[in-house]
Design a protein around this motif. Sequence first.
Motif, PDB file in Angstrom:
ATOM      1  N   ALA A   1     -11.426  -1.553   1.347  1.00  0.00           N
ATOM      2  CA  ALA A   1     -10.890  -0.935   0.125  1.00  0.00           C
ATOM      3  C   ALA A   1      -9.409  -0.605   0.285  1.00  0.00           C
ATOM      4  O   ALA A   1      -8.602  -0.853  -0.622  1.00  0.00           O
ATOM      5  CB  ALA A   1     -11.685   0.330  -0.204  1.00  0.00           C
ATOM      6  N   VAL A   2      -9.046  -0.055   1.434  1.00  0.00           N
ATOM      7  CA  VAL A   2      -7.642   0.302   1.678  1.00  0.00           C
ATOM      8  C   VAL A   2      -6.769  -0.945   1.724  1.00  0.00           C
ATOM      9  O   VAL A   2      -5.694  -0.996   1.097  1.00  0.00           O
ATOM     10  CB  VAL A   2      -7.503   1.108   2.991  1.00  0.00           C
ATOM     11  CG1 VAL A   2      -6.030   1.295   3.347  1.00  0.00           C
ATOM     12  CG2 VAL A   2      -8.193   2.458   2.858  1.00  0.00           C
ATOM     13  N   ILE A   3      -7.227  -1.944   2.458  1.00  0.00           N
ATOM     14  CA  ILE A   3      -6.438  -3.175   2.600  1.00  0.00           C
ATOM     15  C   ILE A   3      -6.308  -3.891   1.258  1.00  0.00           C
ATOM     16  O   ILE A   3      -5.261  -4.465   0.934  1.00  0.00           O
ATOM     17  CB  ILE A   3      -7.075  -4.104   3.657  1.00  0.00           C
ATOM     18  CG1 ILE A   3      -6.936  -3.481   5.046  1.00  0.00           C
ATOM     19  CG2 ILE A   3      -6.413  -5.479   3.638  1.00  0.00           C
ATOM     20  CD1 ILE A   3      -5.510  -3.209   5.469  1.00  0.00           C
ATOM     21  N   ALA A   4      -7.378  -3.867   0.450  1.00  0.00           N
ATOM     22  CA  ALA A   4      -7.311  -4.502  -0.866  1.00  0.00           C
ATOM     23  C   ALA A   4      -6.279  -3.812  -1.745  1.00  0.00           C
ATOM     24  O   ALA A   4      -5.528  -4.460  -2.488  1.00  0.00           O
ATOM     25  CB  ALA A   4      -8.679  -4.465  -1.540  1.00  0.00           C
ATOM     26  N   THR A   5      -6.202  -2.495  -1.665  1.00  0.00           N
ATOM     27  CA  THR A   5      -5.215  -1.740  -2.445  1.00  0.00           C
ATOM     28  C   THR A   5      -3.796  -2.067  -1.992  1.00  0.00           C
ATOM     29  O   THR A   5      -2.905  -2.329  -2.814  1.00  0.00           O
ATOM     30  CB  THR A   5      -5.463  -0.228  -2.305  1.00  0.00           C
ATOM     31  OG1 THR A   5      -6.793   0.080  -2.752  1.00  0.00           O
ATOM     32  CG2 THR A   5      -4.460   0.566  -3.126  1.00  0.00           C
ATOM     33  N   VAL A   6      -3.588  -2.058  -0.678  1.00  0.00           N
ATOM     34  CA  VAL A   6      -2.267  -2.400  -0.140  1.00  0.00           C
ATOM     35  C   VAL A   6      -1.905  -3.836  -0.505  1.00  0.00           C
ATOM     36  O   VAL A   6      -0.758  -4.142  -0.870  1.00  0.00           O
ATOM     37  CB  VAL A   6      -2.230  -2.200   1.391  1.00  0.00           C
ATOM     38  CG1 VAL A   6      -0.896  -2.675   1.962  1.00  0.00           C
ATOM     39  CG2 VAL A   6      -2.459  -0.741   1.747  1.00  0.00           C
ATOM     40  N   GLY A   7      -2.904  -4.731  -0.420  1.00  0.00           N
ATOM     41  CA  GLY A   7      -2.659  -6.129  -0.760  1.00  0.00           C
ATOM     42  C   GLY A   7      -2.263  -6.309  -2.213  1.00  0.00           C
ATOM     43  O   GLY A   7      -1.422  -7.159  -2.542  1.00  0.00           O
ATOM     44  N   ALA A   8      -2.863  -5.507  -3.104  1.00  0.00           N
ATOM     45  CA  ALA A   8      -2.500  -5.588  -4.519  1.00  0.00           C
ATOM     46  C   ALA A   8      -1.047  -5.192  -4.725  1.00  0.00           C
ATOM     47  O   ALA A   8      -0.326  -5.800  -5.524  1.00  0.00           O
ATOM     48  CB  ALA A   8      -3.421  -4.679  -5.337  1.00  0.00           C
ATOM     49  N   ILE A   9      -0.604  -4.183  -3.994  1.00  0.00           N
ATOM     50  CA  ILE A   9       0.797  -3.753  -4.084  1.00  0.00           C
ATOM     51  C   ILE A   9       1.723  -4.848  -3.552  1.00  0.00           C
ATOM     52  O   ILE A   9       2.748  -5.178  -4.158  1.00  0.00           O
ATOM     53  CB  ILE A   9       1.007  -2.446  -3.294  1.00  0.00           C
ATOM     54  CG1 ILE A   9       0.203  -1.306  -3.934  1.00  0.00           C
ATOM     55  CG2 ILE A   9       2.495  -2.078  -3.243  1.00  0.00           C
ATOM     56  CD1 ILE A   9       0.196  -0.033  -3.122  1.00  0.00           C
TER      57      ILE A   9
ATOM     58  N   GLN B   1       3.519 -13.851   2.748  1.00  0.00           N
ATOM     59  CA  GLN B   1       2.949 -13.898   4.095  1.00  0.00           C
ATOM     60  C   GLN B   1       2.112 -12.645   4.383  1.00  0.00           C
ATOM     61  O   GLN B   1       1.021 -12.729   4.945  1.00  0.00           O
ATOM     62  CB  GLN B   1       4.062 -14.031   5.123  1.00  0.00           C
ATOM     63  CG  GLN B   1       4.790 -15.371   5.093  1.00  0.00           C
ATOM     64  CD  GLN B   1       6.119 -15.339   5.823  1.00  0.00           C
ATOM     65  OE1 GLN B   1       6.543 -14.296   6.339  1.00  0.00           O
ATOM     66  NE2 GLN B   1       6.803 -16.478   5.866  1.00  0.00           N
ATOM     67  N   ALA B   2       2.643 -11.489   3.972  1.00  0.00           N
ATOM     68  CA  ALA B   2       1.930 -10.231   4.198  1.00  0.00           C
ATOM     69  C   ALA B   2       0.616 -10.209   3.421  1.00  0.00           C
ATOM     70  O   ALA B   2      -0.433  -9.803   3.943  1.00  0.00           O
ATOM     71  CB  ALA B   2       2.801  -9.049   3.779  1.00  0.00           C
ATOM     72  N   THR B   3       0.658 -10.669   2.164  1.00  0.00           N
ATOM     73  CA  THR B   3      -0.545 -10.700   1.329  1.00  0.00           C
ATOM     74  C   THR B   3      -1.598 -11.635   1.922  1.00  0.00           C
ATOM     75  O   THR B   3      -2.790 -11.311   1.960  1.00  0.00           O
ATOM     76  CB  THR B   3      -0.182 -11.157  -0.095  1.00  0.00           C
ATOM     77  OG1 THR B   3       0.805 -10.284  -0.634  1.00  0.00           O
ATOM     78  CG2 THR B   3      -1.411 -11.129  -1.005  1.00  0.00           C
ATOM     79  N   THR B   4      -1.159 -12.799   2.394  1.00  0.00           N
ATOM     80  CA  THR B   4      -2.085 -13.759   3.000  1.00  0.00           C
ATOM     81  C   THR B   4      -2.751 -13.169   4.239  1.00  0.00           C
ATOM     82  O   THR B   4      -3.955 -13.325   4.450  1.00  0.00           O
ATOM     83  CB  THR B   4      -1.336 -15.051   3.367  1.00  0.00           C
ATOM     84  OG1 THR B   4      -0.771 -15.632   2.189  1.00  0.00           O
ATOM     85  CG2 THR B   4      -2.290 -16.054   4.013  1.00  0.00           C
ATOM     86  N   ALA B   5      -1.960 -12.479   5.064  1.00  0.00           N
ATOM     87  CA  ALA B   5      -2.515 -11.857   6.268  1.00  0.00           C
ATOM     88  C   ALA B   5      -3.586 -10.830   5.907  1.00  0.00           C
ATOM     89  O   ALA B   5      -4.646 -10.759   6.552  1.00  0.00           O
ATOM     90  CB  ALA B   5      -1.407 -11.193   7.084  1.00  0.00           C
TER      91      ALA B   5
ATOM     92  N   GLY C   1      -0.074  -8.068   8.932  1.00  0.00           N
ATOM     93  CA  GLY C   1       0.262  -8.116   7.509  1.00  0.00           C
ATOM     94  C   GLY C   1       1.076  -6.909   7.081  1.00  0.00           C
ATOM     95  O   GLY C   1       2.050  -7.029   6.325  1.00  0.00           O
ATOM     96  N   ALA C   2       0.680  -5.723   7.568  1.00  0.00           N
ATOM     97  CA  ALA C   2       1.415  -4.503   7.228  1.00  0.00           C
ATOM     98  C   ALA C   2       2.843  -4.558   7.775  1.00  0.00           C
ATOM     99  O   ALA C   2       3.796  -4.143   7.104  1.00  0.00           O
ATOM    100  CB  ALA C   2       0.685  -3.285   7.768  1.00  0.00           C
ATOM    101  N   ALA C   3       3.000  -5.090   9.001  1.00  0.00           N
ATOM    102  CA  ALA C   3       4.327  -5.197   9.608  1.00  0.00           C
ATOM    103  C   ALA C   3       5.227  -6.142   8.807  1.00  0.00           C
ATOM    104  O   ALA C   3       6.408  -5.854   8.582  1.00  0.00           O
ATOM    105  CB  ALA C   3       4.205  -5.683  11.052  1.00  0.00           C
ATOM    106  N   ILE C   4       4.658  -7.252   8.355  1.00  0.00           N
ATOM    107  CA  ILE C   4       5.434  -8.189   7.539  1.00  0.00           C
ATOM    108  C   ILE C   4       5.799  -7.537   6.217  1.00  0.00           C
ATOM    109  O   ILE C   4       6.904  -7.727   5.699  1.00  0.00           O
ATOM    110  CB  ILE C   4       4.647  -9.493   7.308  1.00  0.00           C
ATOM    111  CG1 ILE C   4       4.380 -10.200   8.633  1.00  0.00           C
ATOM    112  CG2 ILE C   4       5.416 -10.421   6.367  1.00  0.00           C
ATOM    113  CD1 ILE C   4       3.482 -11.428   8.505  1.00  0.00           C
TER     114      ILE C   4
END
Length: 207
Positions: A52-60, A162-166, A196-199
Amino acid sequence: MSGGTFHVHGPHDHELEHATQHAAEHGAGHHGAAHHGVGGGSMTNQIAMFTAVIATVGAIFAYMGGATQANAGLFKNNAALKKTEASNQWNYYQSKSSKQNLSELALALVTEDKKDFYRKEIDRYKLEKAEIKLAADKLEAEANEWDRKSDAEMHVHHRWAQATTALQVSIALAAIALLTKKKWLEVGMFGVAAVGAAIGVAAAMHI
């Protein structure tokens, strides 16, 4: 990533839901498996929260990727407009040069009483050409600056992509870890998410 959406749902979603239900039913099935069910449920909850957290960050990240791509297109369009304006100025400059050349030719051919007129014409064309050249050079510099901004935005866009893909890969690993109960997959999902977060941080810092 060219769009502003982050798709979490994929082929693994049904299996993930099935595994979650299975873990819950297994935990409530009988007292002899209660201890094992608690451990499985804990892992399930941890991975569900992580997803859930990663999906939210990925949406951003996906939204930022779409925004930077839109900016890059806008900046490139501005560069094209400035180049067109500069080209028009250089055409105008060439026209003045042709008129100056004709005046210089006339100066060599006309009688002495008419030479003063053509000298003034030549001086006027020289002054006008200098002003036109300044305007054209300024427009070309502005076009180059818009091109530079566009390239910088595209670079950041690629970072967001790249970050979103990771993060998408991390979510896929989370689903597989939930289904297989493999600890190394759980470690892998955290590792890929960290990358992904680092990118994403690099993209935010325009690195």
